[in-house]
Design an enzyme around this catalytic site. Structure first.
Site, short mmCIF file in Angstrom:
data_model
loop_
_atom_site.label_atom_id
_atom_site.label_comp_id
_atom_site.label_asym_id
_atom_site.label_seq_id
_atom_site.Cartn_x
_atom_site.Cartn_y
_atom_site.Cartn_z
N ASP A 136 0.86 -1.18 0.00
CA ASP A 136 0.00 0.00 0.00
C ASP A 136 0.90 1.24 0.00
O ASP A 136 1.86 1.33 0.76
CB ASP A 136 -0.91 -0.01 1.24
CG ASP A 136 -2.04 1.01 1.14
OD1 ASP A 136 -3.20 0.58 1.18
OD2 ASP A 136 -1.75 2.22 1.01
N GLU A 168 -12.28 3.68 -1.19
CA GLU A 168 -11.46 4.57 -2.02
C GLU A 168 -11.26 4.00 -3.43
O GLU A 168 -11.38 4.74 -4.41
CB GLU A 168 -10.10 4.79 -1.33
CG GLU A 168 -9.19 5.75 -2.06
CD GLU A 168 -7.80 5.84 -1.42
OE1 GLU A 168 -7.67 5.59 -0.21
OE2 GLU A 168 -6.85 6.15 -2.16
N HIS A 217 -6.70 -5.80 2.65
CA HIS A 217 -5.59 -5.13 3.35
C HIS A 217 -4.98 -6.13 4.32
O HIS A 217 -5.70 -6.70 5.17
CB HIS A 217 -6.11 -3.96 4.20
CG HIS A 217 -6.64 -2.79 3.44
ND1 HIS A 217 -5.88 -1.68 3.14
CD2 HIS A 217 -7.87 -2.54 2.93
CE1 HIS A 217 -6.63 -0.79 2.50
NE2 HIS A 217 -7.84 -1.29 2.36
N HIS A 247 -9.92 -5.44 -2.82
CA HIS A 247 -8.57 -5.59 -2.26
C HIS A 247 -8.67 -5.96 -0.80
O HIS A 247 -9.48 -5.42 -0.06
CB HIS A 247 -7.71 -4.34 -2.44
CG HIS A 247 -8.39 -3.06 -2.07
ND1 HIS A 247 -9.34 -2.46 -2.85
CD2 HIS A 247 -8.24 -2.26 -0.98
CE1 HIS A 247 -9.76 -1.35 -2.27
NE2 HIS A 247 -9.11 -1.21 -1.12
#
Ligand code: 5GP
Length: 131
Positions: free
Chosen positions: A29, A88, A95, A93
């Site tokens: 990230d 966002e 994390h 995805h």
């Protein structure tokens, strides 16, 4: 229009890559909560995780676990946390966040790294994937 993450997969946008296979891709990230904060994505561009077909969902979890186990060895932490948000970037995805404190999981506190540091972090995670 292709998502930012589809452009990362294609190489149009650079990233600190950790691993990829035919269906999934892992990279650091760019605005991490903590050192080693990694994103695991399906190459198939789907907005919301609940809309993934079951095979892709289960494959993403297996891929994320493999990356998370390497991450846990590479970065000092109490454990690696896993979360899915997606407010966002509209491309599923996972994390993976090395946690030492609850604050690491909140997305309110960010840490910055230089290009050299990001590269070193990515390499240290990749090295643990070899075992
Ligand atoms: P979410 O969609 O789950 O709220 O968060 C998206 C995550 O993607 C954020 O943690 C953000 O830092 C990360 N991100 C957004 N754009 C980029 C990018 O261009 N490169 C990388 N490596 N990460 C990104």
């Amino acid at each position: 229009m292709a998502s930012i993450f589809t452009k990362i997969i294609s190489g149009e946008i650079p990233c600190y890559k950790i691993a990829e296979n035919d269906d999934f891709f892992a990279f650091l990230d760019i605005n991490p909560n903590a050192k080693g904060h990694t994103l695991c994505i399906p190459k198939k561009e789907v907005n919301k995780i609940m809309d993934l077909d079951e095979e892709t969902y289960l494959g993403l979890m297996a891929f994320s676990r493999k990356i998370g186990r390497a991450l846990e060895k590479a970065v000092a932490c109490k454990r690696v946390g896993m979360t899915v948000i997606g407010l966002e970037v509209p491309h599923v995805h996972v994390h993976l966040i090395p946690l030492n404190d609850m604050k690491d999981a909140t997305f309110q506190q960010k840490v910055a790294f230089t290009d050299v540091e990001f590269k070193a972090i990515a390499e240290s995670i990749k090295a643990e994937l070899l075992y």
